[in-house]
Design a protein around this motif. Structure first.
Motif, mmCIF file in Angstrom:
data_model
loop_
_atom_site.group_PDB
_atom_site.id
_atom_site.type_symbol
_atom_site.label_atom_id
_atom_site.label_comp_id
_atom_site.label_asym_id
_atom_site.label_seq_id
_atom_site.Cartn_x
_atom_site.Cartn_y
_atom_site.Cartn_z
ATOM 1 N N GLY A 42 0.817 -1.213 0.000
ATOM 2 C CA GLY A 42 0.000 0.000 0.000
ATOM 3 C C GLY A 42 0.844 1.254 0.000
ATOM 4 O O GLY A 42 1.543 1.541 0.971
ATOM 5 N N LEU A 43 0.793 2.014 -1.096
ATOM 6 C CA LEU A 43 1.663 3.169 -1.293
ATOM 7 C C LEU A 43 0.950 4.504 -1.172
ATOM 8 O O LEU A 43 1.587 5.550 -1.334
ATOM 9 N N GLU A 44 -0.358 4.500 -0.885
ATOM 10 C CA GLU A 44 -1.075 5.763 -0.748
ATOM 11 C C GLU A 44 -2.330 5.544 0.080
ATOM 12 O O GLU A 44 -2.984 4.501 -0.014
ATOM 13 N N VAL A 45 -2.633 6.523 0.907
ATOM 14 C CA VAL A 45 -3.822 6.456 1.752
ATOM 15 C C VAL A 45 -4.437 7.841 1.877
ATOM 16 O O VAL A 45 -3.811 8.856 1.549
ATOM 17 N N ALA A 46 -5.660 7.866 2.385
ATOM 18 C CA ALA A 46 -6.289 9.110 2.815
ATOM 19 C C ALA A 46 -7.002 8.835 4.126
ATOM 20 O O ALA A 46 -7.502 7.729 4.358
ATOM 21 N N GLY A 47 -7.032 9.839 4.991
ATOM 22 C CA GLY A 47 -7.678 9.677 6.278
ATOM 23 C C GLY A 47 -7.389 10.856 7.177
ATOM 24 O O GLY A 47 -7.031 11.945 6.707
ATOM 25 N N THR A 48 -7.504 10.639 8.483
ATOM 26 C CA THR A 48 -7.335 11.708 9.465
ATOM 27 C C THR A 48 -6.096 11.451 10.307
ATOM 28 O O THR A 48 -5.877 10.326 10.774
ATOM 29 N N ILE A 49 -5.295 12.472 10.505
ATOM 30 C CA ILE A 49 -4.103 12.355 11.348
ATOM 31 C C ILE A 49 -4.551 12.341 12.810
ATOM 32 O O ILE A 49 -5.187 13.290 13.291
ATOM 33 N N VAL A 50 -4.217 11.256 13.525
ATOM 34 C CA VAL A 50 -4.662 11.098 14.914
ATOM 35 C C VAL A 50 -3.519 11.165 15.907
ATOM 36 O O VAL A 50 -3.749 11.263 17.116
ATOM 37 N N ALA A 51 -2.289 11.129 15.424
ATOM 38 C CA ALA A 51 -1.130 11.242 16.311
ATOM 39 C C ALA A 51 0.063 11.688 15.477
ATOM 40 O O ALA A 51 0.055 11.564 14.242
ATOM 41 N N ALA A 52 1.075 12.205 16.155
ATOM 42 C CA ALA A 52 2.241 12.702 15.433
ATOM 43 C C ALA A 52 3.473 12.662 16.313
ATOM 44 O O ALA A 52 3.389 12.792 17.542
ATOM 45 N N GLY A 53 4.619 12.492 15.680
ATOM 46 C CA GLY A 53 5.887 12.596 16.367
ATOM 47 C C GLY A 53 6.291 14.051 16.497
ATOM 48 O O GLY A 53 5.611 14.959 16.004
ATOM 49 N N SER A 54 7.401 14.276 17.145
ATOM 50 C CA SER A 54 7.856 15.643 17.363
ATOM 51 C C SER A 54 8.055 16.357 16.035
ATOM 52 O O SER A 54 8.529 15.782 15.060
ATOM 53 N N GLY A 55 7.642 17.617 15.997
ATOM 54 C CA GLY A 55 7.789 18.418 14.798
ATOM 55 C C GLY A 55 6.598 18.366 13.862
ATOM 56 O O GLY A 55 6.535 19.135 12.909
ATOM 57 N N ALA A 56 5.660 17.456 14.113
ATOM 58 C CA ALA A 56 4.497 17.338 13.226
ATOM 59 C C ALA A 56 3.179 17.479 13.984
ATOM 60 O O ALA A 56 2.110 17.243 13.433
ATOM 61 N N ASP A 57 3.246 17.914 15.250
ATOM 62 C CA ASP A 57 2.061 17.981 16.103
ATOM 63 C C ASP A 57 0.961 18.860 15.516
ATOM 64 O O ASP A 57 -0.234 18.592 15.713
ATOM 65 N N LYS A 58 1.312 19.912 14.810
ATOM 66 C CA LYS A 58 0.318 20.866 14.317
ATOM 67 C C LYS A 58 -0.633 20.250 13.295
ATOM 68 O O LYS A 58 -1.672 20.828 12.974
ATOM 69 N N LEU A 59 -0.280 19.061 12.760
ATOM 70 C CA LEU A 59 -1.115 18.432 11.740
ATOM 71 C C LEU A 59 -2.208 17.550 12.331
ATOM 72 O O LEU A 59 -3.088 17.090 11.593
ATOM 73 N N ILE A 60 -2.167 17.299 13.630
ATOM 74 C CA ILE A 60 -3.149 16.404 14.249
ATOM 75 C C ILE A 60 -4.563 16.938 14.022
ATOM 76 O O ILE A 60 -4.833 18.121 14.197
#
Length: 334
Positions: A72-90
């Motif tokens: 599986g090389l592509e998905v769509a959905g909702t960001i539910v968690a993030a590592g450091s530096g990507a928190d703003k995308l949750i």
């Protein structure tokens, strides 16, 4: 790691315990992956099915080092968690390009490889965008540097790649000639936006391209066949034409007449996407945001959709792709 709240420790994913036919795709319980620095965890609504997934299933295209063994090389959905530096995308709805792991209820993606899904955009359609958009943009518009007014030849036009190439050429003023294996597919391609469709079973596509272009030839060819198509493709090119190989479904070797390449100043190039660096893919995502995403936002750009299958019916989705009767993208809905 920051997150929206509780989510399960385990998930349903589709694995390939042993290579084989569509039946080799087996639903399993797996641990929900944990995003690292700069990564996000996506609750998957849908995942695109692509030819490289089939090759992985057959044991012919192993995932790159460090990538998930789940296809599986592509998905769509909702960001539910993030590592450091990507928190703003949750909390954001995104589609994302992956190196693997898409056939699952949750998937990890580098934040730079995510693109925002416009409000109201069908998430199954959004899942059908990344692999084809990244591939067509980098190979046709960058490596072959086609511009408005050019003519291109694209093989495999009823695939996800082919149908996306048609749409992007329409948007950017590029005339597109495609090849298909039946009159029905030729008609479908023309209805989707191809300027010309050639039935390669009953017509010589080299002669047809020359006739369509008044003997000049096309400025570029996007090829996923390889083999004996390569020398024929070169005969379709105009002087200073560019040939881009992105797959070798018809054979990995070809014989060409080198003096013709020299005297007509032809360029032969190619690429693969899956093993490219996160930095490269993030740059492509930025280019798509600047040049293409406005067409997604206003619904001008939508993928050709074939059929949707439940995630646990991935074997049926692959059987559909193996049959070769699909037009556009096949998608798994989680």
């Amino acid at each position: 790691m920051a997150d929206l709240g509780a989510f399960p420790e385990e998930m349903t994913a589709v694995a390939i315990p042993e290579p084989g036919g569509p039946e080799a795709l087996v639903p399993q319980q797996r641990k929900v992956p944990v995003p690292g620095p700069g990564e996000v965890l996506i609750k998957v609504a849908a995942a695109g099915v692509n030819r490289p997934d089939v090759l992985q299933r057959l044991g012919k295209y192993p995932p790159p080092p460090g990538a998930s063994d789940i296809p599986g090389l592509e998905v769509a959905g909702t960001i539910v968690a993030a590592g450091s530096g990507a928190d703003k995308l949750i909390g954001q709805k995104v589609c994302a390009l992956l190196a693997g792991g898409g056939y699952a209820q949750y998937a990890v993606a580098p934040a730079g490889q995510c693109l925002p899904v416009p409000d109201g955009y069908d998430l199954a359609e959004a899942a059908a965008l990344p692999e084809t958009l990244f591939t067509v943009w980098t190979n046709l518009f960058e490596r072959a540097y086609v511009v408005e007014g050019d003519t291109v030849l694209v093989h495999g036009c009823t695939s996800g790649i082919g149908t996306m190439a048609i749409r992007l050429c329409n948007l950017f003023g590029v005339k597109i000639i495609v090849t298909c294996g039946s009159e029905e597919k030729c008609e479908a391609a023309r209805e989707w936006g191809a300027d010309h469709a050639i039935n390669y079973r009953t017509q010589d596509f080299v002669e047809e391209v020359k006739a369509i272009t008044g003997g000049q030839g096309a400025q570029a060819v996007l090829d996923m066949v390889g083999g004996d198509y390569l020398p024929r493709n070169l005969n379709c090119l105009a002087e200073d034409g560019r040939h881009v190989s992105i797959a070798v479904l018809g054979g990995a070797k070809a014989n060409i007449f080198i003096p013709a390449v020299m005297t007509r100043r032809l360029t032969i190039t190619g690429s693969t996407l899956r093993a490219r660096s996160e930095g490269f893919k993030s740059l492509v995502a930025d280019e798509l945001m600047r040049n293409v995403w406005s067409f997604v936002a206003d619904r001008t750009l939508r993928p050709a959709m074939d059929q949707r299958f439940a995630l646990t019916d991935a074997a049926k989705a692959h059987a559909r792709m193996d049959a070769g009767e699909h037009f556009g993208k096949i998608v798994l809905v989680a």
